[in-house]
Design a protein around this motif. Structure first.
Motif, PDB file in Angstrom:
ATOM      1  N   MET A   1       0.843  -1.192   0.000  1.00  0.00           N
ATOM      2  CA  MET A   1       0.000   0.000   0.000  1.00  0.00           C
ATOM      3  C   MET A   1       0.884   1.250   0.000  1.00  0.00           C
ATOM      4  N   SER A   2       0.525   2.237  -0.820  1.00  0.00           N
ATOM      5  CA  SER A   2       1.331   3.454  -0.923  1.00  0.00           C
ATOM      6  C   SER A   2       1.121   4.347   0.295  1.00  0.00           C
ATOM      7  N   HIS A   3       2.074   5.268   0.493  1.00  0.00           N
ATOM      8  CA  HIS A   3       1.929   6.252   1.558  1.00  0.00           C
ATOM      9  C   HIS A   3       0.762   7.181   1.221  1.00  0.00           C
ATOM     10  N   LEU A   4       0.152   7.755   2.261  1.00  0.00           N
ATOM     11  CA  LEU A   4      -0.918   8.711   2.013  1.00  0.00           C
ATOM     12  C   LEU A   4      -0.364   9.951   1.311  1.00  0.00           C
ATOM     13  N   LEU A   5       0.748  10.477   1.830  1.00  0.00           N
ATOM     14  CA  LEU A   5       1.421  11.605   1.197  1.00  0.00           C
ATOM     15  C   LEU A   5       2.871  11.237   0.968  1.00  0.00           C
ATOM     16  N   GLU A   6       3.343  11.465  -0.239  1.00  0.00           N
ATOM     17  CA  GLU A   6       4.741  11.197  -0.563  1.00  0.00           C
ATOM     18  C   GLU A   6       5.320  12.397  -1.308  1.00  0.00           C
ATOM     19  N   GLY A  70      10.432  18.524  -8.396  1.00  0.00           N
ATOM     20  CA  GLY A  70       9.998  17.515  -7.435  1.00  0.00           C
ATOM     21  C   GLY A  70       8.610  16.978  -7.722  1.00  0.00           C
ATOM     22  N   GLU A  71       8.194  16.031  -6.895  1.00  0.00           N
ATOM     23  CA  GLU A  71       6.891  15.387  -7.041  1.00  0.00           C
ATOM     24  C   GLU A  71       6.162  15.363  -5.710  1.00  0.00           C
ATOM     25  N   VAL A  72       4.838  15.497  -5.782  1.00  0.00           N
ATOM     26  CA  VAL A  72       3.966  15.350  -4.612  1.00  0.00           C
ATOM     27  C   VAL A  72       2.864  14.374  -4.992  1.00  0.00           C
ATOM     28  N   ARG A  73       2.758  13.290  -4.236  1.00  0.00           N
ATOM     29  CA  ARG A  73       1.708  12.299  -4.481  1.00  0.00           C
ATOM     30  C   ARG A  73       0.795  12.210  -3.275  1.00  0.00           C
ATOM     31  N   LEU A  74      -0.505  12.259  -3.518  1.00  0.00           N
ATOM     32  CA  LEU A  74      -1.512  12.140  -2.473  1.00  0.00           C
ATOM     33  C   LEU A  74      -2.360  10.908  -2.748  1.00  0.00           C
ATOM     34  N   ASP A  75      -2.331   9.981  -1.813  1.00  0.00           N
ATOM     35  CA  ASP A  75      -3.081   8.730  -1.956  1.00  0.00           C
ATOM     36  C   ASP A  75      -2.726   8.019  -3.263  1.00  0.00           C
ATOM     37  N   GLY A  76      -1.424   8.063  -3.598  1.00  0.00           N
ATOM     38  CA  GLY A  76      -0.933   7.368  -4.774  1.00  0.00           C
ATOM     39  C   GLY A  76      -1.002   8.141  -6.067  1.00  0.00           C
ATOM     40  N   GLN A  77      -1.690   9.293  -6.083  1.00  0.00           N
ATOM     41  CA  GLN A  77      -1.844  10.074  -7.313  1.00  0.00           C
ATOM     42  C   GLN A  77      -0.961  11.309  -7.263  1.00  0.00           C
ATOM     43  N   ARG A  78      -0.240  11.525  -8.354  1.00  0.00           N
ATOM     44  CA  ARG A  78       0.607  12.709  -8.434  1.00  0.00           C
ATOM     45  C   ARG A  78      -0.261  13.958  -8.593  1.00  0.00           C
ATOM     46  N   ILE A  79      -0.024  14.986  -7.746  1.00  0.00           N
ATOM     47  CA  ILE A  79      -0.865  16.177  -7.776  1.00  0.00           C
ATOM     48  C   ILE A  79      -0.091  17.447  -8.144  1.00  0.00           C
TER      49      ILE A  79
END
Length: 323
Positions: A1-6, A70-79
């Motif tokens: 399972m992915s992190h909530l925020l990455e 950089g990248e920000v992913r929320l619940d597995g989706q890049r935002i």
């Protein structure tokens, strides 16, 4: 399972004022390559001196401005690369509580209107009766009387206004709440009440918190993990228990030694000099200009976060930190 925020290698540079020829005269390296994650139901605290970039990290995650890299992913989706229209449904999962509750509230709106606004935005199909019931439920969650719905922000104390801001953030049923110095403007007793409320809400709703603060006493009391920032970079991160008991970076040692009640029996470490300008940060380790342990490698090569055991990471060329 992915992190909530990455967050991966996040950078945010602000251009300085342009010259009369229209050319930028430089840039502020507010955040310079930050990576971390937040798990579901967890509290991660970002700490550091004023100007270290921790609030800029929070605003970058919120997409209040575009990232430099950089990248920000929320619940597995890049935002970080989404348009405003594409980002809108994701904002329901991600909410924020700022430092000044009075500045965050519209003085011409009642509390009921303040809390109903995000409900109308994200759930426009709800009936007026269902919406009113949601508002009452939100007031119950933050422990305010239901008759508060008819009143205006100026009729409340600072702590009560911050509860209203928390209730507004909860109106969209978020998974992650960013608290940007959310208790720093409050009195000590009120501060403790808001922290306890956040912990109770986290337990009841399964919220994850990104808690941005310079108050180490509050951080030690409420957080699961801590990330320490200095001049736009994370220099150390780990569980609150490990980091407060045995800091592995010279800056973290100095930071803890200066906090009331945090010295743990060790002497106060006084850092010499001032924090370098983020417009022209030092080469190598950003902290080497003030570090009593700095050697040649520190001045030329930037250290990376390395595991020191049990998930405790520090960005320092020293293998073992001297006393």
């Amino acid at each position: 399972m992915s992190h909530l925020l990455e967050v991966k290698d996040l950078k945010k540079h602000f251009p300085l004022k342009r010259s009369w020829l229209g050319q930028a005269t430089g840039k502020v390296h507010a955040v310079d390559g930050v990576s971390f994650h937040v798990e579901r139901g967890e509290t991660l605290s970002l700490v550091g001196e004023s100007g270290c970039g921790k609030s800029t990290v929070g605003r970058s995650v919120l997409r209040l401005f575009d990232l430099t890299a950089g990248e920000v992913r929320l619940d597995g989706q890049r935002i970080d690369n989404l348009s405003a229209r594409q980002l809108r449904p994701m904002r329901q999962k991600l909410q924020v509580v700022f430092q000044d509750p009075f500045a965050s509230l519209n003085p011409r709106m009642t509390v009921a209107q303040v809390l109903a606004e995000p409900i109308e935005n994200f759930e426009p199909h709800l009936s007026e009766q269902a919406q009113r019931a949601r508002v009452e439920r939100l007031l119950d969650l933050v422990r305010l009387p239901r008759d508060a719905a008819r009143r205006y922000p100026h009729e409340f104390s600072g702590g009560q206004r911050q509860r209203i801001c928390i209730a507004r953030a909860l109106a969209s049923n978020p998974q992650l709440m960013i608290c940007d110095e959310a208790v720093s403007a409050l009195d000590v007793s009120v501060k403790a009440q808001i922290v306890n409320l956040l912990q109770d809400l986290q337990a009841e709703l399964g919220l994850a918190l990104l808690f941005i603060s310079h108050d180490l006493g509050i951080v030690e009391h409420m957080t699961h993990r801590v990330a320490v920032m200095y001049l736009g970079r994370i220099v150390e991160q780990g569980t609150a228990r490990d980091l407060f008991a045995a800091p592995r970076h010279p800056y973290t040692q100095a930071l803890l030694s200066a906090a009331p009640g945090q010295a743990k029996g060790h002497r106060r470490i006084v850092l010499k000099g001032d924090v370098p300008s983020p417009v022209n940060p030092p080469a190598g380790c950003h902290f080497h200009t003030r570090c009593r342990h700095a050697f040649d490698r520190c001045r030329s090569e930037a250290p990376v976060l390395e595991d020191k055991g049990h998930g405790h990471q520090a960005a320092c060329h020293l293998q073992n930190l001297p006393d």
